[in-house]
Design a protein around this motif. Structure first.
Motif, PDB file in Angstrom:
ATOM      1  N   ILE A  97      16.572 -14.050  -4.819  1.00 47.68           N
ATOM      2  CA  ILE A  97      16.409 -13.680  -3.410  1.00 47.68           C
ATOM      3  C   ILE A  97      14.925 -13.559  -3.103  1.00 47.68           C
ATOM      4  CG2 ILE A  97      16.965 -11.980  -1.644  1.00 47.68           C
ATOM      5  CD1 ILE A  97      19.348 -11.141  -3.366  1.00 47.68           C
ATOM      6  N   HIS A  98      14.463 -14.304  -2.113  1.00 45.58           N
ATOM      7  CA  HIS A  98      13.038 -14.321  -1.765  1.00 45.58           C
ATOM      8  C   HIS A  98      12.844 -13.591  -0.438  1.00 45.58           C
ATOM      9  CE1 HIS A  98      12.562 -18.250  -4.301  1.00 45.58           C
ATOM     10  NE2 HIS A  98      12.903 -17.189  -5.023  1.00 45.58           N
ATOM     11  N   VAL A  99      11.893 -12.647  -0.454  1.00 45.21           N
ATOM     12  CA  VAL A  99      11.611 -11.839   0.735  1.00 45.21           C
ATOM     13  C   VAL A  99      10.127 -11.992   1.077  1.00 45.21           C
ATOM     14  CG1 VAL A  99      11.805  -9.571   1.816  1.00 45.21           C
ATOM     15  CG2 VAL A  99      13.365 -10.198  -0.047  1.00 45.21           C
ATOM     16  N   PRO A 100       9.771 -12.935   1.951  1.00 49.46           N
ATOM     17  CA  PRO A 100       8.366 -13.088   2.334  1.00 49.46           C
ATOM     18  C   PRO A 100       7.979 -11.996   3.329  1.00 49.46           C
ATOM     19  CG  PRO A 100       9.708 -14.658   3.539  1.00 49.46           C
ATOM     20  CD  PRO A 100      10.639 -13.927   2.604  1.00 49.46           C
ATOM     21  N   ALA A 101       6.731 -11.559   3.271  1.00 43.11           N
ATOM     22  CA  ALA A 101       6.283 -10.494   4.173  1.00 43.11           C
ATOM     23  C   ALA A 101       4.803 -10.680   4.469  1.00 43.11           C
ATOM     24  CB  ALA A 101       6.524  -9.123   3.546  1.00 43.11           C
ATOM     25  N   TYR A 102       4.448 -10.351   5.684  1.00 40.02           N
ATOM     26  CA  TYR A 102       3.042 -10.349   6.068  1.00 40.02           C
ATOM     27  C   TYR A 102       2.791  -9.149   6.982  1.00 40.02           C
ATOM     28  CZ  TYR A 102      -1.091 -11.339   8.891  1.00 40.02           C
ATOM     29  OH  TYR A 102      -2.290 -11.225   9.552  1.00 40.02           O
ATOM     30  N   ASN A 103       2.056  -8.185   6.474  1.00 40.15           N
ATOM     31  CA  ASN A 103       1.627  -7.037   7.274  1.00 40.15           C
ATOM     32  C   ASN A 103       2.810  -6.266   7.866  1.00 40.15           C
ATOM     33  OD1 ASN A 103      -0.692  -5.589   8.032  1.00 40.15           O
ATOM     34  ND2 ASN A 103      -0.555  -6.375  10.118  1.00 40.15           N
ATOM     35  N   GLU A 104       3.886  -6.140   7.088  1.00 40.62           N
ATOM     36  CA  GLU A 104       5.087  -5.470   7.572  1.00 40.62           C
ATOM     37  C   GLU A 104       5.051  -3.980   7.215  1.00 40.62           C
ATOM     38  OE1 GLU A 104       6.955  -6.915   9.491  1.00 40.62           O
ATOM     39  OE2 GLU A 104       7.013  -9.059   9.056  1.00 40.62           O
ATOM     40  N   PRO A 105       5.657  -3.124   8.072  1.00 43.31           N
ATOM     41  CA  PRO A 105       5.674  -1.672   7.797  1.00 43.31           C
ATOM     42  C   PRO A 105       6.353  -1.364   6.455  1.00 43.31           C
ATOM     43  CG  PRO A 105       6.356  -2.129  10.052  1.00 43.31           C
ATOM     44  CD  PRO A 105       6.280  -3.452   9.362  1.00 43.31           C
ATOM     45  N   ALA A 106       5.734  -0.517   5.674  1.00 42.25           N
ATOM     46  CA  ALA A 106       6.225  -0.242   4.324  1.00 42.25           C
ATOM     47  C   ALA A 106       7.611   0.403   4.344  1.00 42.25           C
ATOM     48  CB  ALA A 106       5.231   0.647   3.583  1.00 42.25           C
ATOM     49  N   GLU A 107       7.845   1.339   5.241  1.00 41.54           N
ATOM     50  CA  GLU A 107       9.138   2.022   5.267  1.00 41.54           C
ATOM     51  C   GLU A 107      10.262   1.053   5.606  1.00 41.54           C
ATOM     52  OE1 GLU A 107       9.795   5.063   4.196  1.00 41.54           O
ATOM     53  OE2 GLU A 107       7.678   5.025   3.607  1.00 41.54           O
ATOM     54  N   LYS A 130      -4.152  -7.667   4.563  1.00 41.14           N
ATOM     55  CA  LYS A 130      -5.484  -7.207   4.159  1.00 41.14           C
ATOM     56  C   LYS A 130      -5.511  -5.731   3.754  1.00 41.14           C
ATOM     57  CE  LYS A 130      -6.984 -11.284   5.169  1.00 41.14           C
ATOM     58  NZ  LYS A 130      -7.270 -12.234   4.058  1.00 41.14           N
ATOM     59  N   ASP A 131      -4.714  -4.923   4.404  1.00 47.80           N
ATOM     60  CA  ASP A 131      -4.794  -3.478   4.190  1.00 47.80           C
ATOM     61  C   ASP A 131      -3.925  -3.073   2.998  1.00 47.80           C
ATOM     62  OD1 ASP A 131      -4.985  -0.775   4.304  1.00 47.80           O
ATOM     63  OD2 ASP A 131      -4.229  -0.565   6.360  1.00 47.80           O
ATOM     64  N   PRO A 132      -4.508  -2.616   1.893  1.00 52.37           N
ATOM     65  CA  PRO A 132      -3.716  -2.181   0.726  1.00 52.37           C
ATOM     66  C   PRO A 132      -2.733  -1.067   1.051  1.00 52.37           C
ATOM     67  CG  PRO A 132      -6.033  -2.392   0.164  1.00 52.37           C
ATOM     68  CD  PRO A 132      -5.949  -2.502   1.649  1.00 52.37           C
ATOM     69  N   ALA A 133      -3.063  -0.263   2.066  1.00 54.18           N
ATOM     70  CA  ALA A 133      -2.174   0.830   2.431  1.00 54.18           C
ATOM     71  C   ALA A 133      -0.843   0.311   2.976  1.00 54.18           C
ATOM     72  CB  ALA A 133      -2.842   1.730   3.473  1.00 54.18           C
ATOM     73  N   VAL A 134      -0.806  -0.926   3.368  1.00 50.48           N
ATOM     74  CA  VAL A 134       0.423  -1.517   3.896  1.00 50.48           C
ATOM     75  C   VAL A 134       1.285  -2.063   2.767  1.00 50.48           C
ATOM     76  CG1 VAL A 134       1.361  -3.356   5.357  1.00 50.48           C
ATOM     77  CG2 VAL A 134      -0.632  -2.042   6.123  1.00 50.48           C
ATOM     78  N   TRP A 135       0.653  -2.809   1.823  1.00 47.07           N
ATOM     79  CA  TRP A 135       1.474  -3.494   0.821  1.00 47.07           C
ATOM     80  C   TRP A 135       1.650  -2.728  -0.499  1.00 47.07           C
ATOM     81  CZ3 TRP A 135      -0.919  -4.776  -3.752  1.00 47.07           C
ATOM     82  CH2 TRP A 135      -2.313  -4.928  -3.751  1.00 47.07           C
ATOM     83  N   ALA A 142       4.832  -0.472  -5.196  1.00 48.16           N
ATOM     84  CA  ALA A 142       5.260   0.673  -6.011  1.00 48.16           C
ATOM     85  C   ALA A 142       6.779   0.825  -5.974  1.00 48.16           C
ATOM     86  CB  ALA A 142       4.582   1.942  -5.493  1.00 48.16           C
ATOM     87  N   TYR A 143       7.363   0.597  -4.831  1.00 53.28           N
ATOM     88  CA  TYR A 143       8.812   0.730  -4.703  1.00 53.28           C
ATOM     89  C   TYR A 143       9.532  -0.338  -5.526  1.00 53.28           C
ATOM     90  CZ  TYR A 143      13.285   1.786  -2.499  1.00 53.28           C
ATOM     91  OH  TYR A 143      14.586   2.157  -2.281  1.00 53.28           O
ATOM     92  N   CYS A 144       8.963  -1.551  -5.584  1.00 51.22           N
ATOM     93  CA  CYS A 144       9.552  -2.617  -6.406  1.00 51.22           C
ATOM     94  C   CYS A 144       9.527  -2.222  -7.886  1.00 51.22           C
ATOM     95  CB  CYS A 144       8.809  -3.929  -6.188  1.00 51.22           C
ATOM     96  SG  CYS A 144       9.175  -4.724  -4.608  1.00 51.22           S
ATOM     97  N   HIS A 145       8.463  -1.553  -8.289  1.00 54.69           N
ATOM     98  CA  HIS A 145       8.388  -1.098  -9.682  1.00 54.69           C
ATOM     99  C   HIS A 145       9.498  -0.088  -9.982  1.00 54.69           C
ATOM    100  CE1 HIS A 145       4.885  -3.230 -11.083  1.00 54.69           C
ATOM    101  NE2 HIS A 145       4.175  -2.850 -10.029  1.00 54.69           N
ATOM    102  N   GLU A 146       9.861   0.697  -8.994  1.00 54.36           N
ATOM    103  CA  GLU A 146      10.943   1.653  -9.184  1.00 54.36           C
ATOM    104  C   GLU A 146      12.285   0.942  -9.357  1.00 54.36           C
ATOM    105  OE1 GLU A 146      11.166   4.612  -6.166  1.00 54.36           O
ATOM    106  OE2 GLU A 146       8.989   4.900  -6.069  1.00 54.36           O
TER     107      GLU A 146
END
Length: 877
Positions: free
Chosen positions: A431-441, A468-473, A478-482
């Motif tokens: 399953i592939h989930v592409p994302a660009y600058n999407e809200p983390a929650e 670009k913003d690390p706070a976004v991705w 981290a959640y994927c690691h969980e």
């Protein structure tokens, strides 16, 4: 079975052919009218040919004038002229050998020098031709045109009378004589124009009009002889109030008048012998069509036989029926599941289109066309053809969505094994989930739903590209690691190719044993049964991809999103269902599964195309594989928050469609051999045809604005377009509204409010689609933009700012409507029809304003939906 269907089709075609022929016959019933006399008292005579114009000093030769007089010889006792300019001065001399009398005319205007020369010449010609010239008329409607006063005309009349021994008068409409009774004291006879058409008098009242006007004149001038110097009816041109210009009406009017004139002993000149195309410049298009003979010197109607509206209606009926049968045959190709009601519906549409096309061609062929008119006609004809094709495609979809016996390719979820039945194999799914600058929650909720899938053999690859913003991705990483080991996260910056580039990157990272690639958008929360229910379809080796509908979970958030949800549903529960019948569905970049081997075989995702998903589906079909559409919803995402975002999303889809047509046109039109069959090519072309039509319609909207402006500025010379060009847009609009209402109400079982909402929101995107389509034809690439989610609701000002272009065009169209209705004058019917066209053209722009403003409204309670919304999945604690 095939023989039975062929007989059914033949019977339906024959029945509707008979009905069409009967309608042609009923509308062309003959009218018994008084016969034309052997010889008429007089005709207005202007021997000007099609390429000649007396206002530009282009006159006929003596030979041409002589031929025209010869044509009238024995049929007309007297002819009336209007000027002695150029070779027209030779008419009295040329008429001698035919023993034809001439009422000689002098043209007067505001140029006193020209008037002086005209008067001298008329006197000289009358004196030189006493055996031919029996009357003289000084001026023609000069007072009516306000170019001369009654006193000035009287002075000219008195002067000519003093030098001639024959009767002298001036010619004016009846009301000018009543308003200036002093004219009667200076003329030898009252020369009056009685033209009921110009006063908007209906044909049925025309003879009463003649008698009433004549009586008023005899009462006003009891001792004067009355000459009806012009009496006639045009064979073509705009309608004025109740007065309809047509060849049949011209024939009826003149034959009735001649019968009345014989009974009442009127002296008259029929207006006129020959059509005068040059008069269109001064009187509007109708000025060209007053002749008994056309500009080619052919008699325009029967003199003694019954009058028929269209004399050659049987030929036209045969042509329209032939066109309808061919059209119906094309519509009924591969129609084995269509009920008789559907076949009858398509037969009715085909016959209606056939009649419309033939009527348009016949009416257009009966116009006098200048080079500019030919160009305008070609442009309008292109639009007419486009509207016809869209109407046929819409009708075909309506028939197949409403009246079929069964579904030929019905795909549903595959039930789980029961009891001792062997377990259904679960191929590995990546399953592939592409994302660009999407809200983390939002992303976490998407991944949590994937984690709850009721399926053993899958992996999830999250590809965050160019954020670009690390706070976004980083919170997503981290959640994927969980959630690992099934979940893997990739942040790639820079990465070319937008979403397609991200998906191709994921394809390279996919597990080697993955047999199926599934793709969802970053906002989608899937049903746990998604993979379990749909992967079994890949047991059929011909299946290249399986598609579930795009669906949304925020439709109740506000009124705007309720409208959008209703509009989206129409495509996924009507359009995709009918396309699936011929293996021609549009693949979407979410809720889709592709056989991994097929995806690699066709070259992966196209990074040149902004709608890489639709392109992939078409490539899969070209390679001979099938697509399966399951109508049941298995995942729900989020809709755009604002109308501006909604527009951007649809602009991307429309632009991508044009890219695909440009890139695959050889395959779509059968120029390059592929595995695409006839039905697939039809659905891809017909499915995008309305969008292409929207693109072309923008040109017609702008042209309509300029045309309306010209009508307002110069209403005499600029008529509304011909009726057969105005009616199709109205018919198509009404048909699409009826179709949408029928399918939503009776096929999807939606409420009337949601049906109207779907219509409004779809209509609101027309301008956006038209711009995207036109841009797609002239550019190669459009920057990719994601559809933002979770944005705050805009204020009213922001909502209006999103539709600035639509507001400007809508206001301009409405100004045009008001302007032409005010300046439309006597031409009430065609002006009103044109106003209706402008009103319909304004509706998409008005809809855009309303839909954009709806983003500020609260939620609307939904009702009548096919399925209840799923409960949104929540992240695990």
């Amino acid at each position: 079975m095939k023989l039975q269907l062929s007989l059914t089709n033949l019977l339906v075609a024959a029945c509707f052919a008979l009905v069409t022929f009967a309608i042609w016959g009923l509308t062309n019933r003959p009218f018994q009218e008084p016969p034309w006399p052997t010889s008429v008292a007089g005709m207005s005579f202007s021997p000007i040919r099609q390429d000649q114009n007396p206002t530009k000093n282009r006159f006929p030769s003596n030979e041409e004038i002589d031929a025209d007089i010869a044509l009238l010889h024995g049929k007309v006792k007297s002819i009336r002229t209007y000027t002695v300019a150029g070779t027209l001065a030779n008419i009295p001399e040329l008429a001698k050998k035919y023993d034809m009398k001439v009422t000689l005319g002098a043209w007067l205007n505001s140029d006193l020098v020209e008037n002086e020369a005209e008067i001298k010449k008329v006197i000289a010609i009358a004196q030189a031709n006493p055996e031919t010239v029996d009357r003289v008329m000084i001026g023609n409607e000069a007072i009516f045109r306000t170019e001369l006063t009654a006193e000035e005309v009287i002075n000219y009349v008195d002067r000519v009378k003093s030098q001639l021994s024959i009767p002298v008068s001036t010619a004016e409409p009846w009301h000018v004589w009543i308003a200036n009774p002093e004219l009667g004291d200076h003329v030898d006879f009252v020369s009056v124009h009685l033209l009921p058409y110009w006063e908007g008098i209906g044909l049925q009242y025309a003879m009463d009009y003649i008698k009433n006007c004549y009586k008023i004149l005899t009462d006003t001038f009891p001792n004067a002889k009355i000459l009806i110097a012009e009496v006639g009816w045009p064979s073509n041109g705009r309608t004025r109030k109740l007065a309809i210009a047509s060849e049949a009406n011209e024939a009826i009017f003149l034959r009735r008048f001649l019968n009345l004139a014989q009974k009442e002993h009127y002296d008259y000149f029929i207006m006129e012998a020959f059509d005068q195309t040059w008069k269109a410049n001064s009187e509007g298009s109708v000025g060209a069509y007053w002749g008994v003979y056309n500009v080619f010197r052919t008699q325009k109607f029967e003199f003694t036989e019954p009058v028929v509206k269209i004399p050659h209606w049987r030929l036209l009926a045969a042509i329209s029926i032939t066109f309808a049968i061919i059209t119906l045959w094309l519509l009924l190709i591969d129609s084995s599941t269509l009920r008789s009601r559907g076949r009858s519906f398509l037969a009715a549409i085909a016959n209606g289109v056939g009649v419309g096309v033939v009527w348009a061609g016949y009416d257009y062929a009966n116009q006098y066309l200048s080079p500019m008119a030919v160009v305008v006609g070609i442009v309008l004809a292109i639009g007419y053809i486009g509207i016809t094709l869209v109407l046929l495609a819409e009708a075909h979809e309506m028939a197949e969505a409403s009246w079929t016996t069964r579904r030929r390719r019905l795909f549903t979820h595959v039930p789980a094994a029961v009891g001792n039945a062997p377990a259904i194999r679960q191929p590995k799914v990546s399953i592939h989930v592409p994302a660009y600058n999407e809200p983390a929650e939002m992303m976490k909720e998407t991944l949590a739903a994937l984690a709850r899938l009721d399926y053993e053999n899958f992996e999830v690859l999250v590809i965050d590209n160019n954020t670009k913003d690390p706070a976004v991705w980083q919170p997503v990483e981290a959640y994927c690691h969980e959630l690992k080991p099934r979940f893997r996260f990739f942040h790639v910056d820079p990465l070319q190719g937008y979403k397609a580039g991200a998906l191709n990157f994921a394809l390279e990272k996919t597990a080697d044993d993955a047999e199926i690639i599934a793709v969802i958008d970053s906002d989608y929360q899937v049903d746990p049964a998604w993979l379990k229910d749909l992967t079994p379809h890949f047991a059929n080796p011909k299946i290249g991809f399986v598609q579930a509908p795009q669906d949304y979970r925020d439709g109740d958030e506000n009124f705007f999103k309720t409208m959008c949800k209703a509009e989206y549903d129409g495509f996924f529960h009507i359009g995709m269902v009918t396309r699936n019948e011929r293996n021609a569905i549009i693949e979407h970049g979410t809720m889709t599964m592709i056989r991994a081997a097929v995806l690699k075989e066709v070259g992966g995702w196209a990074e040149w195309c902004i709608t890489e998903d639709a392109d992939l589906g078409l490539k899969i079909f070209e390679h001979g594989f099938e697509g399966a559409y399951v109508e049941e919803s298995y995942g729900k995402g989020l809709m755009p928050d604002t109308f501006l975002d909604y527009k951007k999303q649809r602009a991307r889809w429309a632009y991508g469609a044009v890219q695909i047509v440009k890139h695959h046109y050889r395959e779509l039109f059968g120029l390059t051999p592929t595995s695409l069959d006839r039905g697939q090519r039809y659905h891809f072309l017909a499915g995008w045809l309305p969008w292409l039509a929207d693109g072309i319609n923008l040109f017609y909207t702008l042209a309509a604005i300029f045309w309306s402006g010209a009508m307002i500025i110069d209403p005499i010379h600029v008529d509304p377009p011909l009726a057969f060009f105005m009616l199709p847009p109205i018919i198509l609009f009404v048909f699409k509204v009826v179709k949408l209402a029928y399918l939503y109400r009776f096929h999807m079982r939606t409420s009337m409010l949601l049906t109207m909402s779907a219509a409004l929101s779809g209509l609101a995107l027309s301008h956006t689609i038209s711009k995207a389509v036109l841009t797609g034809f002239i550019t190669k690439n459009l920057p990719f933009f994601r559809t933002p989610k979770c944005e705050d609701s805009p204020a009213v000002i922001r909502a209006l700012a999103a539709v600035t272009e639509e507001i400007v065009i809508a206001v301009t169209l409405w100004i045009g409507i008001i302007g032409i209705l005010i300046r439309g004058g006597e031409d009430s019917s065609s002006t009103t029809l044109w106003a209706c066209v402008l009103f319909i053209q304004s509706l998409p722009y008005l809809a855009a304003v309303l839909v954009s403003l709806s983003t500020t409204l609260p939620a609307l309670k939904r009702g009548g939906q096919k399925a209840e919304p799923l409960e949104p999945a929540s992240s695990p604690s």
